[in-house]
Design an enzyme around this catalytic site. Structure first.
Site, short mmCIF file in Angstrom:
data_model
loop_
_atom_site.label_atom_id
_atom_site.label_comp_id
_atom_site.label_asym_id
_atom_site.label_seq_id
_atom_site.Cartn_x
_atom_site.Cartn_y
_atom_site.Cartn_z
N GLN A 11 0.82 -1.21 0.00
CA GLN A 11 0.00 0.00 0.00
C GLN A 11 0.85 1.26 0.00
OE1 GLN A 11 -3.97 0.05 2.13
NE2 GLN A 11 -2.89 -1.38 3.45
N ASP A 35 14.89 -10.33 -1.65
CA ASP A 35 14.45 -11.02 -0.43
C ASP A 35 15.19 -10.36 0.74
OD1 ASP A 35 13.81 -12.66 1.66
OD2 ASP A 35 14.79 -14.45 0.84
N THR A 61 2.47 -8.32 7.27
CA THR A 61 1.41 -7.58 7.97
C THR A 61 0.16 -8.41 8.24
OG1 THR A 61 0.56 -6.74 5.86
CG2 THR A 61 2.18 -5.38 7.01
N THR A 100 4.48 0.23 13.55
CA THR A 100 3.04 0.06 13.78
C THR A 100 2.61 0.39 15.21
OG1 THR A 100 1.29 -1.66 13.83
CG2 THR A 100 3.52 -2.37 14.29
N ASP A 101 1.35 0.70 15.35
CA ASP A 101 0.73 0.89 16.66
C ASP A 101 0.70 -0.40 17.47
OD1 ASP A 101 -1.18 0.25 14.45
OD2 ASP A 101 -2.57 -0.07 16.11
N TYR A 124 2.81 -10.40 15.58
CA TYR A 124 3.04 -9.30 14.64
C TYR A 124 3.68 -8.11 15.35
CZ TYR A 124 2.07 -5.22 11.74
OH TYR A 124 2.20 -4.05 11.04
N LYS A 128 7.54 -6.68 14.98
CA LYS A 128 7.77 -5.30 14.53
C LYS A 128 8.60 -4.52 15.55
CE LYS A 128 6.36 -3.36 11.37
NZ LYS A 128 7.02 -3.10 10.06
#
Length: 291
Positions: A11, A35, A61, A100-101, A124, A128
């Site tokens: 995105q 990769d 994600t 990320t949050d 996840y 992260k």
């Protein structure tokens, strides 16, 4: 200026390529071309291209799948950023990385600042956060951009899911007790480019570190869905289904989601003059999400 963008088909990566392609010497790669979990592959490409900036938009994600795909999550979300940071360090480059949050537990009252204690709930978020720490340890010239609830015309996201379901169903149940700031992918790309340009011009080490960038106003998923369907119905794209707000425990998922993903964006405003994403304005092109 030479810029390497990883995850170019995601995105944010897609938006980065569109916004950058005429302004820099750009090398945009996705998993087929690079990769990032292969240290040798990363070092070979970076040593050949010698980017001034690497913008890492690659990530695993799939939040629920991550609970089973633990090794893959850590390989992509932790090892990959570390290798990119190490390779960039070897050529004197700077790394911009999207996080990320989900690094927060989501149990705070109010908004999360960059200084708040992390405490991810699932694989996840843990992978992260591990990536943030590994990257920061490998290259002091880094900027980590935490964001949340990403959506855009390209790729899979909540807006597209709502519109697809709304075409076929007369009623939808939407979680109403999780709160955050929907963030337009194009605005994330724009923020990263603005950060890159300022970092390139100023060469100010005080700019490095962690930043929050997400949308305003903060809403629940239910309220986000309301706005999506209101705009779609206003433009006569579909008849809005009846929405019902439900609690998280009524919609169980393999991975636990943070209840509170509200992030304070004062730091990025102060250091870079970047305002929170206007997600409501981004929905004005609601037809573009239905393709």
């Amino acid at each position: 200026m030479r810029v390497l963008v990883t995850g170019c088909n995601g995105q944010v990566g897609h938006c980065l390529v569109n916004q950058l392609h005429n302004n820099v010497e750009l090398l945009a790669v996705d998993r087929e071309e690079l990769d990032i979990t292969s240290r040798d592959a990363v070092f070979t490409l970076v040593s050949e291209f010698k980017p001034d900036f690497i913008i890492n938009a690659a990530a695993h994600t799939a939040v629920d799948k991550a609970e089973e795909e633990v090794d893959l999550s850590y390989a992509v979300n932790c090892d990959g950023p570390k290798y990119l940071a190490e390779a960039a360090n070897n050529v004197g480059g700077t790394v911009l990385h999207i996080s990320t949050d989900y690094v927060f537990p989501g149990n705070k009252q109010g908004v999360y600042s960059e200084e708040d204690k992390t405490g991810p709930l699932g694989v996840y978020g843990k992978s992260k956060l591990a990536g943030e720490l590994a990257l920061a340890g490998a290259n002091e010239r880094h900027i980590i951009l935490r964001t949340a609830w990403v959506f855009g015309e390209h790729g899979n996201n909540f807006v597209k899911t709502m519109l697809r379901l709304g075409k076929d169903r007369e009623a939808l149940n939407i979680v109403g007790d999780q709160y955050g700031g929907p963030t337009y992918a194009g605005d994330i790309a724009q923020a990263l480019i603005a950060i890159m340009n300022k970092a390139s011009a100023d060469d100010d080490s005080s700019l490095y570190g962690v930043y929050h960038f997400s949308g305003a106003p903060h809403v629940s998923w239910y309220e986000f869905a309301q706005e999506i369907f209101q705009q779609a119905e206003t433009k006569q794209l579909l008849k809005a289904p009846t929405l019902t707000s439900i609690t998280t425990d009524m919609y169980p998922t393999p991975a636990v989601r943070p209840e509170n993903s509200k992030m304070n964006c004062d730091k990025i405003q102060h250091n870079f003059g970047i305002e929170p994403s206007d997600w409501q304005a981004a929905l004005e092109n609601i037809k573009g999400y239905m393709a």
